[in-house]
Motif scaffolding. Structure first.
Motif, mmCIF file in Angstrom:
data_model
loop_
_atom_site.group_PDB
_atom_site.id
_atom_site.type_symbol
_atom_site.label_atom_id
_atom_site.label_comp_id
_atom_site.label_asym_id
_atom_site.label_seq_id
_atom_site.Cartn_x
_atom_site.Cartn_y
_atom_site.Cartn_z
ATOM 1 N N VAL A 281 -2.540 5.327 5.225
ATOM 2 C CA VAL A 281 -4.008 5.725 4.210
ATOM 3 C C VAL A 281 -4.108 7.469 4.490
ATOM 4 O O VAL A 281 -3.904 7.333 3.545
ATOM 5 C CB VAL A 281 -5.660 5.066 5.068
ATOM 6 C CG1 VAL A 281 -6.232 5.883 3.806
ATOM 7 C CG2 VAL A 281 -5.079 3.782 4.478
ATOM 8 N N THR B 153 -5.216 3.009 9.282
ATOM 9 C CA THR B 153 -5.449 4.880 9.379
ATOM 10 C C THR B 153 -4.267 5.168 8.953
ATOM 11 O O THR B 153 -4.174 6.139 8.219
ATOM 12 C CB THR B 153 -6.037 4.992 10.536
ATOM 13 O OG1 THR B 153 -7.088 3.890 10.849
ATOM 14 C CG2 THR B 153 -6.982 6.331 10.619
ATOM 15 N N MET C 123 -7.342 -2.577 -2.596
ATOM 16 C CA MET C 123 -7.811 -2.135 -1.554
ATOM 17 C C MET C 123 -8.818 -3.185 -0.654
ATOM 18 O O MET C 123 -8.819 -3.618 0.763
ATOM 19 C CB MET C 123 -9.022 -1.442 -1.622
ATOM 20 C CG MET C 123 -9.445 -0.103 -0.282
ATOM 21 S SD MET C 123 -11.068 0.872 -1.075
ATOM 22 C CE MET C 123 -9.725 2.233 -1.878
ATOM 23 N N ASP D 113 1.136 -0.918 -0.435
ATOM 24 C CA ASP D 113 -0.333 0.102 -0.068
ATOM 25 C C ASP D 113 1.009 1.309 -0.274
ATOM 26 O O ASP D 113 0.789 2.201 -0.923
ATOM 27 C CB ASP D 113 -1.125 0.257 1.348
ATOM 28 C CG ASP D 113 -1.957 1.164 1.105
ATOM 29 O OD1 ASP D 113 -2.256 1.542 -0.353
ATOM 30 O OD2 ASP D 113 -2.452 1.041 1.821
#
Length: 414
Positions: A358, A355, A331, A231
């Protein structure tokens, strides 16, 4: 068509359905606030510098309280934590509405309220994410992730468009008011959730030790670590949104004050993700989630390269939309891995790290792409970033073979 369209089986479970319906309302309302805060600051000061400062006031609470909020989510009843944080979000939205409606032109008051709102948000998100696996069977986790991601992307498209329509008609304060009403509706949905107390093995206190235990757990589980690593690679090297304004004007012919090209560039990724979400009924049938994440990230990299080399607006939008679809696939499988591979007593802290990733990844990408775009030009910076995404994903898969081999666990109903 049932095998192609969005799988809605998780909605048969009343508790998850309530949580999902509350996300629909808050997804649009959150975008209203995201438009309203920078607009209010610019109206007060006439300076984009204060709008940039707002990003810092939003990022720091997300980084700090995202981690701590994950630890809290593992030590208390998650339903109760959601009630407290949703109330805090609603109260800050009401206060922002009062400031705007009263025409109080205080930059620092708006910034402090915005930071408070982001603090509640940072604590809310790990608890909300960690609750899902307690509400539905494990074999429906990919479908639930697809439902949640599709709603988020719909909010990313509809929220700014509706805000643009409402601003000249109803004024800035209306955006805050709609957000506050949406949060109250979400609060009622959370109130009707079942109790979600901590399970056996959960920490007793949400202190520094609990946070560090979460990082140690992550370091020892290569599947989870690889999902975060991929990610970060995809976002830092492959999210070129900082270059959208320059490309809209210099490459695609927008006037200096802004035009349609800029709007299309910002809307293309969530639009592609939303369309992929609507057609995501097949995702839950693919159990090789590690492979799914890796292929999604590689496809994102190729789409970014195509965007960087595009010389027409429609082609650029197509590549960004393809990238948005690839990102949604990644995702969905990343979220499923985090829900299934982490034990319940660690799930809140893993969601807290998620969190932070992201929130921090795209902001770090803004810095990387802004500097590289100024140094070597927008097209080169974006294309090279896409190549680095592909190379990084392939190397990660090679160094962490357990992630590539990972399969989703199968429940009795799966």
């Amino acid at each position: 068509m049932g095998k192609v369209l969005l799988d809605t089986r998780p909605l048969k479970y009343p508790a998850y359905r309530r949580l999902w319906l509350s996300n629909i309302v808050t997804a649009v309302g959150a975008q209203f606030a995201a438009v309203a805060v920078p607009k209010q600051l610019y109206d007060i000061t006439g300076s984009s510098a204060y709008v940039g400062i707002a990003g810092l006031f939003g990022l720091v609470p997300l980084l700090v309280f995202g981690l701590w909020g994950g630890a809290i989510a593992d030590t208390v009843d998650r339903r109760r934590l959601l009630l407290v944080t949703n109330t805090g979000l609603a109260v800050t939205s009401v206060l922002l509405w009062l400031v705007a409606a009263s025409d109080i032109r205080s930059v620092w008051l708006v910034l402090v309220l915005f930071a408070g709102q982001q603090t509640f948000f940072a604590i809310n998100m790990p608890a909300r994410g960690a609750a899902i696996a307690r509400l539905i069977p494990v074999h429906l986790l990919p479908s639930a992730q697809a439902l949640g991601a599709t709603v988020f992307q719909l909010g990313s498209i509809a929220g700014p468009l509706l805000a643009g329509v409402l601003l000249p008609v109803a004024g800035l304060q209306t955006l805050y008011l709609v957000d506050a009403v949406a949060l109250c509706a979400a609060l009622w949905a959370v109130f009707r959730l079942p109790p979600l107390p901590p399970q056996e093995g959960a920490p007793k206190k949400a202190g520094l030790r609990a946070v560090l235990d979460g990082f140690r757990y992550l370091a020892l589980h290569s599947v989870l670590l690889a999902s975060f690593l991929l990610d970060i690679i995809a976002m830092v090297f492959g999210m070129p949104r900082a270059l959208f304004p320059e490309m809209a004007e210099r490459t695609f012919g927008d006037p200096p004050g802004g035009g349609a090209a800029l709007g299309w560039l910002f809307a293309a990724i969530p639009l592609g993700a939303f369309l992929c979400g609507v057609l995501s009924g097949w995702l839950h049938r693919f159990s090789r989630h590690g492979v799914g994440v890796t292929i999604g990230v590689v496809a994102w990299g190729f789409a970014v390269i195509g965007f960087g080399l595009a010389d027409s607006l429609w082609l650029a939008v197509v590549f960004l939309a393809i990238g948005g679809g690839a990102d949604l696939v990644s995702m969905v499988y990343r979220g499923s891995i985090m829900q299934a591979a982490a034990t319940d007593e660690m799930r809140g802290r893993i969601q807290g790290v998620f969190t932070v990733v992201v929130a921090g990844g795209p902001r770090l990408a803004d810095t990387v792409h802004g500097l590289s775009g100024a140094a070597v030009g927008t097209s080169t910076a974006i294309a090279v970033g896409g190549v680095l995404v592909i190379v990084g994903a392939v190397i990660s898969a090679a160094l962490l073979p357990a992630f590539w081999r990972y399969r989703a666990p199968v429940s009795d109903e799966g």
